[in-house]
Each structure stands twice: as C-alpha cells, then as structure tokens.
Design a protein around this motif. Sequence first.
Motif, PDB file in Angstrom:
ATOM      1  N   GLY A 189      -4.953  -0.878  -1.575  1.00 51.58           N
ATOM      2  CA  GLY A 189      -5.393  -0.666  -0.195  1.00 51.58           C
ATOM      3  C   GLY A 189      -5.212   0.774   0.226  1.00 51.58           C
ATOM      4  N   PRO A 190      -5.650   1.109   1.432  1.00 53.77           N
ATOM      5  CA  PRO A 190      -5.492   2.489   1.905  1.00 53.77           C
ATOM      6  C   PRO A 190      -4.027   2.850   2.121  1.00 53.77           C
ATOM      7  N   ASP A 191      -3.727   4.106   1.894  1.00 57.31           N
ATOM      8  CA  ASP A 191      -2.366   4.617   2.049  1.00 57.31           C
ATOM      9  C   ASP A 191      -2.019   4.706   3.532  1.00 57.31           C
ATOM     10  N   ASN A 198       0.804  -1.224   0.000  1.00 59.27           N
ATOM     11  CA  ASN A 198       0.000   0.000   0.000  1.00 59.27           C
ATOM     12  C   ASN A 198       0.833   1.268   0.000  1.00 59.27           C
ATOM     13  N   ARG A 199       2.152   1.130   0.243  1.00 59.18           N
ATOM     14  CA  ARG A 199       3.016   2.301   0.219  1.00 59.18           C
ATOM     15  C   ARG A 199       3.566   2.548  -1.186  1.00 59.18           C
ATOM     16  N   THR A 206       0.768  13.761  -5.433  1.00 55.97           N
ATOM     17  CA  THR A 206       0.033  12.588  -4.961  1.00 55.97           C
ATOM     18  C   THR A 206      -1.340  12.998  -4.463  1.00 55.97           C
ATOM     19  N   PHE A 207      -2.295  12.077  -4.602  1.00 55.32           N
ATOM     20  CA  PHE A 207      -3.623  12.336  -4.061  1.00 55.32           C
ATOM     21  C   PHE A 207      -3.548  12.497  -2.550  1.00 55.32           C
ATOM     22  N   GLY A 208      -2.628  11.754  -1.931  1.00 52.60           N
ATOM     23  CA  GLY A 208      -2.477  11.859  -0.483  1.00 52.60           C
ATOM     24  C   GLY A 208      -2.197  13.282  -0.058  1.00 52.60           C
ATOM     25  N   ALA A 209      -1.278  13.949  -0.779  1.00 57.06           N
ATOM     26  CA  ALA A 209      -0.912  15.318  -0.401  1.00 57.06           C
ATOM     27  C   ALA A 209      -2.077  16.268  -0.645  1.00 57.06           C
ATOM     28  N   ILE A 252      -9.431  13.177   5.374  1.00 59.30           N
ATOM     29  CA  ILE A 252      -9.826  11.847   4.946  1.00 59.30           C
ATOM     30  C   ILE A 252     -10.542  11.160   6.097  1.00 59.30           C
ATOM     31  N   GLY A 253     -11.222  10.075   5.792  1.00 61.00           N
ATOM     32  CA  GLY A 253     -11.914   9.301   6.823  1.00 61.00           C
ATOM     33  C   GLY A 253     -12.884  10.182   7.593  1.00 61.00           C
TER      34      GLY A 253
END
Lengths: 97, 988
Positions: free
Chosen positions: B157-159, B79-80, B584-587, B593-594
Amino acid sequence: MLLIPCPWCGHRDESEFTCGGEAHIQRPADPAALDDADWADYVFMRTNPKGRHRERWCHSHGCGRWFNVERHTLTHDIVAVYRMGETPPDHGEADGT
Amino acid sequence: MTGQPYRLPAGGMIDRRRPVNFSFNGRRLTGFSGDTLASALLANGVHLVGRSFKYHRPRGILSAGTEEPNALVQLESGNRSVPNLKATRIELYEGLTATSVNCWPGVRFDAGALIDAAHRLVPAGFYYKTFMWPRGGWHFYERWIRRMAGMGRAPTGPDPDRYERMNAHCDVLVVGAGPAGMAAAQAAGRSGARVILADERSQPGGSLLNMAANGSEIEPDWSSGVAAELDSMKNVRVLSRTTVTGYFDHNFVIALEQVTDHLGSNAPVHLPRQRLWRIRAGRVVLATGALERPMVFANNDRPGVMLAGAARAYANRFSVLPGRRAVVVTNNDSAYEAALELHAHGMAVAAILDHRGLVDGNAVRGAREAGLDVLPGHAIVDTGGRRRVRAAAVAKIDHDGTLAGPTRTLACDLILMSGGWSPAVHLFSQSGGRLRYDAALAAFLPDHPRQSVRCAGAINGAAETTSCMREGRSAGLDEEPAPEASSTSPKPPVQRQVFARYRAGEARSFVDFQNDVTAADITLAAREGYESVEHLKRYTTLGMGTDQGKTGNVPGLAILAGTLGSPVPAVGTTTFRPPYEPVTFGAIAGRDIGALADPVRQTPMHAWHEKAGAVFEDVGQWKRPFYYPRPGENKRTAVARESLAVRNAVGIMDVTTLGKILICGPDSVEFLNRVYTNAWDSLAVGRCRYGLMLGEDGMVLDDGVTANLSPNRLLMTTTTGNAARVLSWLEDWLQTEWPDLDVYLTSLTEQFATIALAGPGARQVLAGLVDDIDVAPAAFPFMAWRAGRVAGLPARVFRISYSGEVAYEISVPAGHGMDLWMAVLQQRSGYEVTPFGTEAMHVLRAEKGYPMIGQETDGTVTPLDLGMQWILSSKKDFLGRRSLRRSAMLDPSRKRLVGLRTEDPEAVVPEGAQILPTPPSGPPETMIGHVTSSYWSATLRRSIALALVMGGRERESHTVHIPLDHGTLRAEICDPRFYDPEGIRLRG
C-alpha cells in the motif's frame, strides 16, 4: 550534478540548464552546394573526446541564454565559460575540436 | 531483573532506567534506551537472526554497524514496513516489532535450508547454466528462484509517512564524526567557515564510542567537549543520524537523515520520517573511518562468529557481552585490544590465533601479560555447532597457509575475527579519486583526489586516535598534515590472510555473507575465465547485496589474486557507486508525489469542463477535455455525437493550450522563411498561413498557423505538447546561429484563452456575437484574421480550420476566457452549440486526412512521407531542406502516409498495429507499415485509419492484412482524405 557558472547569472545547478552538444558547428552557408556526405557530417557527426570539450549550454530555467562551456569530459572540470560569439579563451586547443 | 542474561552489570551508553519492550519473531523481549536492535538481541542471548540468501543457512550478527551483511530484518508490518534493514543500524524504541527475512516457516526451522544440503547443484552462476532449457524456460523458473532467494517484502500500500528534501550549501562538509571528523569540524568551524558535519550515528564520537573509557589515548571527555563547542558555533551544523550516501560531481553530495526512525510510533507528526539532504560543498573532508574484515575459514558463517571490533563495541558502548568464551583469530594487532577489553569485562578467551608466525609488540605483550593464550601461526580450520557456534577446530599453519600440525578443538560460544581493516574509501572513490594498495595494511587507501576533497583518520590507514585528530585538524583547515612525530612505535604490519590451503573438505568458507559467495565460488569463477573483478562480481554476485560487500570485497579480491597468482593491486577493485547505504524511495521522492508530482496546467475554462462532466486527457502538463459524455453515453457514442454536431451544426472547443509565440522585429519574416518550409514574404497583415517546421535532419518537428498582426509582428501557434520545445528551438537558432537577425520571441500561451468555433453554422453564431467584424465570406475569407469585439470582449478572430468545416478561433485575454465561453454557449443564433473534446477533433481531422504531430510523426517522418510536397518552397533554403535530398529520403520504399479502409466497416483497428502485405504465415512476417491513427467515423458511418506504409499511395487499392490477438483484419489502402477531399466545405 555539475555546478555551472552561467555568464549572466553566476553559479547554478546543472538541473537549471540544458546541454546543446558540441559548440562551434557552423551551419553551412549554402547547404545545397554540399554533397550528402558533407551535409551528413554537419547534421549528424560530432566529436566525442575524452578530454576538454567545447559545448553549448542554455540556462533554460534561468535567463534563457545560450553560452559556451569548455568542460573536461572525464573529470567534468569546467575549464572556461564564454558567451556566444566570443572567441574561446586561448589556452591551447580543446581536445578533439 | 532485566531478563537480559548477557548484559553487563554496569557501564555503556545505555539508559538502564528506561527499559524498552520490543518483539522479535513474535518473542517479547526487553532492552534499554540507547540499544540497537542488534545489541538488545545479543543482550538477550539471541544470535540466530536470519537465514542466508541462497542456502538458507542460519546467520547471526556479524558487525555493529553499516557493514552488516547478515542481520537483516523486516521492521514493523503494514504499509510502514521496511524490508532488509540491518539490525545493527536500528535504534531500539518502545513497541518495535521485527521479523527475520528469507525464512519459512521460521528462522529456527526453515524449509528452504534443504537447499543447503544440495549446494553442490547450485554453484556460482548456476542460473546461467541450469535453467536455460527449454527455450523460454527461464521465465518459468525465475518465479521460483526469486521466491526461494527473496529477502524481505516491500509493502503493497501507499507509504503513510512524509519525507522531505533539503538543499544546503557549505564551505566545508565533514563526513563522519569520529575523532578525525570532529577535529576537522572544530578546526574549520573556528576558522569561520560554514561547516556541515554529518554522521550516521545518533551521537558523535565514532570509534571512541566503541573503546573502553580508559582504553583510549585521549581525555575521556574530549568528544563531548568538542560536540558542545560545535553546537555553540552558529556557522556549524551538525547532522546526526545522517548517512552520506552519494558523492557526485563538483562536490555535490547526497545524505539521508533519519529524522524520526528511532522514535517509532512516538514520532511527532510535524517531523518527516526522513530527509534527503542535497549538499553543495566548497570542500569535503572524508573522515569515514575503516571497516573490519572477516576471516575466511570453513563454516565461518555460524551465528556467534563476529568481528572482533564489533564485540568490543557491544561490550563498551552497549554493555553487552556477546558470549562467555571466545576464540579470537586475527592477522593484525587490533584484535588483541578487543580481546583484552573483553577479557577485562569478564569474557573468557580460549586462545588468540594469529596467522602471523612471528608476533611481538605492545598488543601481543599486553595479551600475554594478561594471561591470554597467544598462538602465533595458527588458524581456524573449521567450526562446530548448528544454530550457534560451539567449537573451533584450530591448527598450526605455515606462512603460506599449509596445515603444519594436528587439528585440535577449542570449545567456545563466540569466535572473534579480524582480517584487518578496510578504509571506508567508498565516497572518495565515488568522487573520482584514485586508490592505491598498501601492502603493510593489506588495504586500498585514498590516493589521488579528483575533486576538492581531503581524507583524514582511519580512512587513510591511521591507527592511533591522536594521529586521526591531527589529520582531521589539518584537513579541516585545508592544510597538508604535519609529518608524524616518529616517537610512537609503528604497529606491526597486517599479514595478508592466508586462504584456501587449509580448506577442509566439503565445508564452505564464506566471503560475501549476504549473497552466500564462498571462496570456492571465487576460485571456480576464476577457473572458468571470469578473471576481471567486474566479471567476477557479476558472475558470483560478490558484493552485490544491500551491504555492497563492505566486509567481503577485499578478502574476495585477495582470493581472486591468489588464484590467478597476481598481486592484489593488479586485480584492482570493482567500481564504487552510490548509494553507500540503501536510500528509501520515499526519501528520494520527497514531497514530489501525488498531486505534487508534476505541475497541472488548466485553462481558464477548466471549471466549466469539470462541471460538464468532461473526461480529461493529459497533453503535456495540460488537462484537456477528451470528450463530454452525457448520461448513458460511452466514449464512442459521445465522440460520435460531438463530431456529428461539428459536421452538421456548430461545435466549440477549448484550444487555449495551443502554444502561442509572439515574433517581433524587422527580420521576423526572414526568420520565418528560415524555420518554416514555405515562403512568408507575401503574407499580408490580416492574413494567416499554415507552416511546417523541420529539424536539420529533415524530419517534421511541428506545425501550426502564423498570423501577420502588423508590420514586424507575427503570432505563431504551435501544437500543445511542443510549445516549449519550439520556443527553445527558435531561441537556439536566433541566439547561436543568426544573432544578426533582429527578432524577439515571447511566449503568450498563457496570456490568451482561445476557443474554436467549427461547423456549417459557425459563421452565423459568430455573426450574433460581433458588431465590428464583417463575417461575410468575401470580407473575412479562409486564412484571414480580424481584430474586434466578440461578446463585448477585445478579441482576435482567426478563420482557420482543423476540422474541415467553416471554423474560427477566437482569442481573448485569458481572464476573459470563461466569459467568452459562456457567451458562445448562450448565444441566440438558433444553433445549438455543442462543446467537443480532443477526441472528436482527432476524428474530424483524420476524416480530412490531416496528419497530427506526434501521431502520424515520430521524428522519422519527412514532409514527403506525409505527402506534403506542396508546402516545400523551391525558392529558398530552410532548416532541414538539404536533408530531404539525401538518397535515403528519396528511397521509394520509405513508409508514407495512406488511408486504410477495413473490409469490415465496423472494425476499428488498434493504433500501432502492424501491416502485412500477405496473410500471416508465421514468424518472421514481412511487415510493411503500421497504423498511426484509427477511429470510428460517425460522419462516414464506418471505421477509418491512417497508416504509414512502405511505398505509400503506390499501393492504393491493394489489400493488406493486419494480424491481431484474435484473428486478422483485411483492409484496403486508400487516399487518406476520407471526407471532402477538395476542401469545399471549409472555404464555404
């Protein structure tokens, strides 16, 4: 993201505001006297100038006040900001209004 | 013994005392701290790192930076994992694992490469031409094409990593920490301005990092001195590993800081992986440098073909010689400096081929003095080798690119090319600035800025480090740069690349390496009429990869211009859009999130609902109990039980979420007259009235009950989802159109908790809870409200009903909400009080034929469509009134509200289903309406539905047909009031 000078709160990010579209559209005093075309013109028709445009903005996530912004639609330069009921600053007519 | 055969014995900015182990395609290798993945691979002699996007051709490392189109890898696994990262931008860390993308089974033998042999079948735009038959076939082919032309794989999976977002303000933002940017930050910092200096690399220095220590015109420790000074200044913030990716309006800039990407699994847990900076800058200085362009020649994509400046960077910064024997091909002087430095490091230079016929100047003389073979007016016509370049075929050319001599072959393991430099104008262009084409540099340069931005250094075409620094200082102080002293010898002009004439046979000359766009594709597109750059881009995918054509775009434009016979500036450039580098979508999501993605609103009684096992429904941000299943119940049986309890006994419901707006001031009633369709003058204190609100277009906006609390004070309720919208709608009219009205609005939604008590036993239950309110029907009639104490709590009780039964809504201060709820549940009237959720409420109101805002209305429905003429006042104007008289609103074929009874009473129609007047006979069908609400009615022991149907009630008792996935339902159009149409029960 625009930086909008709210006349009450100062410079704030665009995300704190909502745009209400073209300013200085007066509700007709007697709507019943209008024919369909004139009424539709009031309800639906808006100018869409490439250039200076007077529009209404509300500092909805701040003071909640509506005010007027004169913005250049191409460059997003904010030419003037003035409160509701105030006369637009006199520096020539905005384009398209 | 390092096992790094291409590592130079000394020098570079790597730490030889700290070897770093990593794995590439399963091979265990070693580099040094300070390496990038690309430099470590080259040190180990690995050039073949990936396969190309379309033809699966072997590809190597082209560049040393952000512009890399070829060397894309999948970093780590699980996932990373991150797909499609540039090996040139990945800092090496212990244990790093990377694999090639876009190849199977492996990068050395890739089955997909078969497509390379068939390349003539798949020219530019092939998927528009080839895969369109039969109709709908594209959806079949697309899966296979996508798989063949895939890149890396996104994790499923989730980041597991954390990302953050930062807001920052500064007087001066400097982008790029090369000589120009550092000088700008230094000058601005010394002037006292708040400065942010952002640079994508791990350390400042920019191009100085790539030069030989003795090769630059300035003092060797200049950049470390400036860096130390910047660090010591409290008004300067230096962001390293930070790429400015977007330049938006009013100097709003987005930058991505890669906080711990370079640490791998050693990253400290307290730090986020990446940070997205949102910077508002007074002024921006762009010192983003320039990117070297490749040369376009046949088979110029073999591993071992590299930009000359990149090879220089690998040698000087990373102490890696990317080959033993190089052929250099150029159209400008910069490649000579690279060749000389590499030669000094021990690389053999087979020849320097210069497209320019006449060459002179310091660089050329220096090369000749060093004994290098300079061949003016020469070009590479083809290359040899399979997974690594082995030879270059070279020939003399005319000034226009025609072959002018025999071809001979030079053995080599490296081809270094320099097609000139493209200033990195991406951010300047994003900011709205205009570009101009400079013929001497064969490049687009910043011209007219639109925002408060200055450019400094190589982005302006400046070549000398000293001029970059001088421009940087001026830009940092917001001054015009002083005119350059004319003593420095001007560099000879760059010659435009000569293309195409010497194209050898079938071999392909690549322009966009990442997307496999060749010179032939561009000329083909131009021949087929795609003459605009924007069309060319979309047809050939030139510049549409993750590198956004940083290397290939300008050569591509030049080829298009050459094909069309027009000058390059007439062809222009495609639009530069954010992001400059992938983000990144994460950034982007950061911490949103959540559970933090959106605020959750809960009523004071929420804990009870949860404990009772309620299933919740999201209404706006509110959590509302949908129904309360008991053991063994499903949704249908639970909702049936709840709605029967309301019809036969008493139910309670948490209606706290309904919007509540307090309206004060002497003009309040006049205000209501204008915003509601009905008249409000006669509403006495102690009474309530239902109101309907329209937009000026005549469409239903919202509804609700307003109570007259005391003279000049009214309390309006709105639907749950529209509370904020209605308040701002009302504020808008008050502030902008009717400032003369003396009215004040206050939201009280969260100040009061409200429960609805509904059912034939509601009066008796209420009677047991109050002592100072007379609940007798005559004393407390329908549509009245009373103040008093309920269960000992200060309360307002409104006798209003949405269920069609006798019903009360009881409001208490929010802090007492739970007390009230418990008191009602525990009362001893003899009735069992059943909590019911929103679904039972929906069923009950549908049985009554009450339309629900957002269910029966969608912004295109008028009160006439809902059959609510009775609520339109004929004595006054109101918002939207005039629109109801427009001819289109009076069209008898408009969709109007009806009831639907299915022929099979058990069948519940899906909401949204289309309604046909006749049995379906194949498309196109005549559709006359759609189902808006549909439920099982336990009260009526049959299904019921509401629908909007053309002609409305005129079709009453007609049979309609509702086609579904499995068969067609027949239904009869009927009165939407299925239950107690006279309203006897609710007035009882």
